[in-house]
Design a protein around this motif. Structure first.
Motif, mmCIF file in Angstrom:
data_model
loop_
_atom_site.group_PDB
_atom_site.id
_atom_site.type_symbol
_atom_site.label_atom_id
_atom_site.label_comp_id
_atom_site.label_asym_id
_atom_site.label_seq_id
_atom_site.Cartn_x
_atom_site.Cartn_y
_atom_site.Cartn_z
ATOM 1 N N SER A 1 0.853 -1.179 0.000
ATOM 2 C CA SER A 1 0.000 0.000 0.000
ATOM 3 C C SER A 1 0.897 1.240 0.000
ATOM 4 O O SER A 1 2.109 1.153 0.197
ATOM 5 C CB SER A 1 -0.901 -0.011 1.238
ATOM 6 O OG SER A 1 -0.135 -0.217 2.404
ATOM 7 N N ARG A 2 0.294 2.405 -0.197
ATOM 8 C CA ARG A 2 1.096 3.637 -0.262
ATOM 9 C C ARG A 2 1.690 3.977 1.107
ATOM 10 O O ARG A 2 1.110 3.662 2.141
ATOM 11 C CB ARG A 2 0.228 4.798 -0.747
ATOM 12 C CG ARG A 2 -0.140 4.695 -2.219
ATOM 13 C CD ARG A 2 -0.629 6.027 -2.743
ATOM 14 N NE ARG A 2 -0.955 5.943 -4.150
ATOM 15 C CZ ARG A 2 -2.168 5.705 -4.620
ATOM 16 N NH1 ARG A 2 -3.170 5.495 -3.785
ATOM 17 N NH2 ARG A 2 -2.395 5.659 -5.920
ATOM 18 N N ARG B 1 5.754 1.344 -4.307
ATOM 19 C CA ARG B 1 4.438 1.728 -4.825
ATOM 20 C C ARG B 1 4.412 3.189 -5.290
ATOM 21 O O ARG B 1 3.894 3.500 -6.362
ATOM 22 C CB ARG B 1 3.385 1.482 -3.727
ATOM 23 C CG ARG B 1 1.983 1.961 -4.044
ATOM 24 C CD ARG B 1 1.292 1.057 -5.040
ATOM 25 N NE ARG B 1 -0.039 1.542 -5.311
ATOM 26 C CZ ARG B 1 -1.119 1.201 -4.615
ATOM 27 N NH1 ARG B 1 -1.009 0.358 -3.598
ATOM 28 N NH2 ARG B 1 -2.307 1.670 -4.925
ATOM 29 N N GLY C 1 3.222 6.672 -6.155
ATOM 30 C CA GLY C 1 1.877 7.178 -6.456
ATOM 31 C C GLY C 1 1.143 6.343 -7.479
ATOM 32 O O GLY C 1 0.152 6.785 -8.061
ATOM 33 N N GLN C 2 1.641 5.130 -7.743
ATOM 34 C CA GLN C 2 1.051 4.281 -8.789
ATOM 35 C C GLN C 2 -0.358 3.833 -8.410
ATOM 36 O O GLN C 2 -0.634 3.498 -7.261
ATOM 37 C CB GLN C 2 1.915 3.039 -9.015
ATOM 38 C CG GLN C 2 3.284 3.331 -9.592
ATOM 39 C CD GLN C 2 3.217 3.763 -11.046
ATOM 40 O OE1 GLN C 2 2.362 3.329 -11.794
ATOM 41 N NE2 GLN C 2 4.119 4.651 -11.426
ATOM 42 N N VAL C 3 -1.240 3.823 -9.411
ATOM 43 C CA VAL C 3 -2.599 3.322 -9.242
ATOM 44 C C VAL C 3 -2.608 1.836 -9.583
ATOM 45 O O VAL C 3 -1.844 1.378 -10.444
ATOM 46 C CB VAL C 3 -3.577 4.088 -10.176
ATOM 47 C CG1 VAL C 3 -5.020 3.645 -9.957
ATOM 48 C CG2 VAL C 3 -3.448 5.579 -9.950
ATOM 49 N N ILE C 4 -3.484 1.073 -8.903
ATOM 50 C CA ILE C 4 -3.533 -0.386 -9.095
ATOM 51 C C ILE C 4 -3.760 -0.744 -10.564
ATOM 52 O O ILE C 4 -3.133 -1.650 -11.108
ATOM 53 C CB ILE C 4 -4.657 -1.007 -8.230
ATOM 54 C CG1 ILE C 4 -4.307 -0.890 -6.748
ATOM 55 C CG2 ILE C 4 -4.900 -2.465 -8.588
ATOM 56 C CD1 ILE C 4 -3.169 -1.757 -6.310
ATOM 57 N N LYS C 5 -4.645 -0.012 -11.219
ATOM 58 C CA LYS C 5 -4.961 -0.313 -12.628
ATOM 59 C C LYS C 5 -3.715 -0.193 -13.500
ATOM 60 O O LYS C 5 -3.478 -1.037 -14.379
ATOM 61 C CB LYS C 5 -6.053 0.641 -13.112
ATOM 62 C CG LYS C 5 -6.736 0.198 -14.408
ATOM 63 C CD LYS C 5 -7.890 1.110 -14.751
ATOM 64 C CE LYS C 5 -8.643 0.642 -15.974
ATOM 65 N NZ LYS C 5 -9.366 -0.616 -15.778
ATOM 66 N N GLU C 6 -2.902 0.836 -13.253
ATOM 67 C CA GLU C 6 -1.672 1.020 -14.031
ATOM 68 C C GLU C 6 -0.678 -0.118 -13.757
ATOM 69 O O GLU C 6 -0.018 -0.618 -14.684
ATOM 70 C CB GLU C 6 -1.028 2.361 -13.677
ATOM 71 C CG GLU C 6 -1.854 3.571 -14.103
ATOM 72 C CD GLU C 6 -1.235 4.871 -13.606
ATOM 73 O OE1 GLU C 6 -0.174 4.795 -12.933
ATOM 74 O OE2 GLU C 6 -1.811 5.928 -13.872
ATOM 75 N N ASP D 1 -7.915 -5.004 -10.122
ATOM 76 C CA ASP D 1 -8.371 -3.672 -10.521
ATOM 77 C C ASP D 1 -9.814 -3.661 -11.016
ATOM 78 O O ASP D 1 -10.362 -2.596 -11.287
ATOM 79 C CB ASP D 1 -7.457 -3.114 -11.626
ATOM 80 C CG ASP D 1 -7.450 -4.001 -12.869
ATOM 81 O OD1 ASP D 1 -7.412 -5.230 -12.694
ATOM 82 O OD2 ASP D 1 -7.482 -3.463 -13.987
ATOM 83 N N SER E 1 -13.395 -3.846 -10.198
ATOM 84 C CA SER E 1 -14.373 -3.809 -9.100
ATOM 85 C C SER E 1 -15.667 -4.522 -9.470
ATOM 86 O O SER E 1 -16.422 -4.952 -8.599
ATOM 87 C CB SER E 1 -14.676 -2.353 -8.720
ATOM 88 O OG SER E 1 -15.133 -1.632 -9.851
#
Length: 293
Positions: A90-91, A116, A118-123, A268, A270
């Protein structure tokens, strides 16, 4: 690329829905076959379909009696190539979580650790797909204590969500002489008491995080299920007094896992369908073991 992934995912889910119907049809034929063999009356709910089902049973042989998975086994190619795993957190991870991830990087062969940021899970999932990663493992914490582990298989799932309990890292052990050196050889796996259908599914998800070892490797990883809590233990052994004398030494880390959800998609998504999820009434059913005896 995005359209292609959406199309492949849609085809995959369609094939999976077809297999569900085939499984239901197989269960009906099995009930009729058992009733005929034991001389019992046909179940009342199947009497309207009995003639058609008996005709199907007469035409079956050993190859067609049991339904085969078409392409829907997510781990069909797991034995073709070794797993390639991305580990992240996690961040803003705390120092204990960072240390735990560093140790897990050595536990899982062919694993890569990523900060991690600032990376988003989808990326993260998209990048892993394009670079042929087979799994993504995400670790979460609460007040500095690792408390969650997510295993996401690529490219289409499944995703298993585990609660992490009683984490003891090598770093936490003060007596450094008591722990063995951490080997990076591919380990042998011991999977104990995963006897139910859900247990076999869970064991399948976990065992494919490890590649096939060499027969003479001296590294052992144990995943033992007791009352739906999966104990993770990591050992090395040595034969110092000859072939009949084996010295086992724990090298760590050690922790417990408790499964609470399996999704039929990637982490990613939902909107992905739940294959299994724990319910509040399951916590009070003391005598019911979901993963094994």
């Amino acid at each position: 690329m995005l359209r292609r992934n959406i199309r492949l995912r849609r085809e995959y889910l369609y094939r999976k829905s077809l297999e569900g119907k085939e499984r239901e049809y197989y269960e009906k034929k099995r009930k009729i076959r058992e009733a005929l063999e034991e001389g019992k009356p046909i179940p009342t709910e199947l009497r309207n379909e009995e003639a058609a089902l008996r005709q199907e049973i007469d035409l079956e042989d050993e190859q067609t009696a049991v339904p085969r998975s078409l392409i829907d086994d997510e781990y069909a190619n797991a034995t073709v190539k070794d797993p390639k795993i991305l580990l992240t957190t996690s961040r803003n991870p705390s120092a204990p979580l960072t240390q735990f991830v560093k140790e897990l990087k050595i536990v899982f062969p062919n694993a890569t650790r990523m900060n991690r940021g600032g990376q988003v899970i989808k990326e993260i999932v998209e990048v892993c797909r394009t670079h042929d990663f087979t799994d993504v493992i995400l670790l979460h914490e609460h007040r500095g204590e690792p408390d969650g582990l997510i295993v996401c298989h690529l490219p289409f799932g499944p995703t298993a969500y585990f609660e992490l309990l009683n984490v003891v890292t090598r770093h936490d052990i003060k007596d450094k002489q008591a722990v063995g050196t951490m080997s990076e050889a591919y380990p042998h796996l011991i999977l104990d008491n995963f006897t139910t259908k859900l247990g076999q599914r869970t064991a399948n998800i976990l065992k494919h995080l490890f590649p096939v070892p060499k027969p003479d490797t001296k590294r052992i990883i144990t995943l033992a299920n007791r009352s739906d809590y999966i104990s993770f233990r990591h050992h090395v052994y040595e034969k110092r007094g000859g072939p009949k004398s084996v010295e086992l030494k724990e090298v760590g880390p050690r922790f417990e896992l408790r499964l609470f959800q399996i999704k039929l998609g990637t982490v990613d998504q939902s909107e992905a369908q739940n294959e299994w999820v724990i319910r509040p009434y399951m916590n009070t059913a003391k005598k019911r073991n979901l993963l094994g005896n």
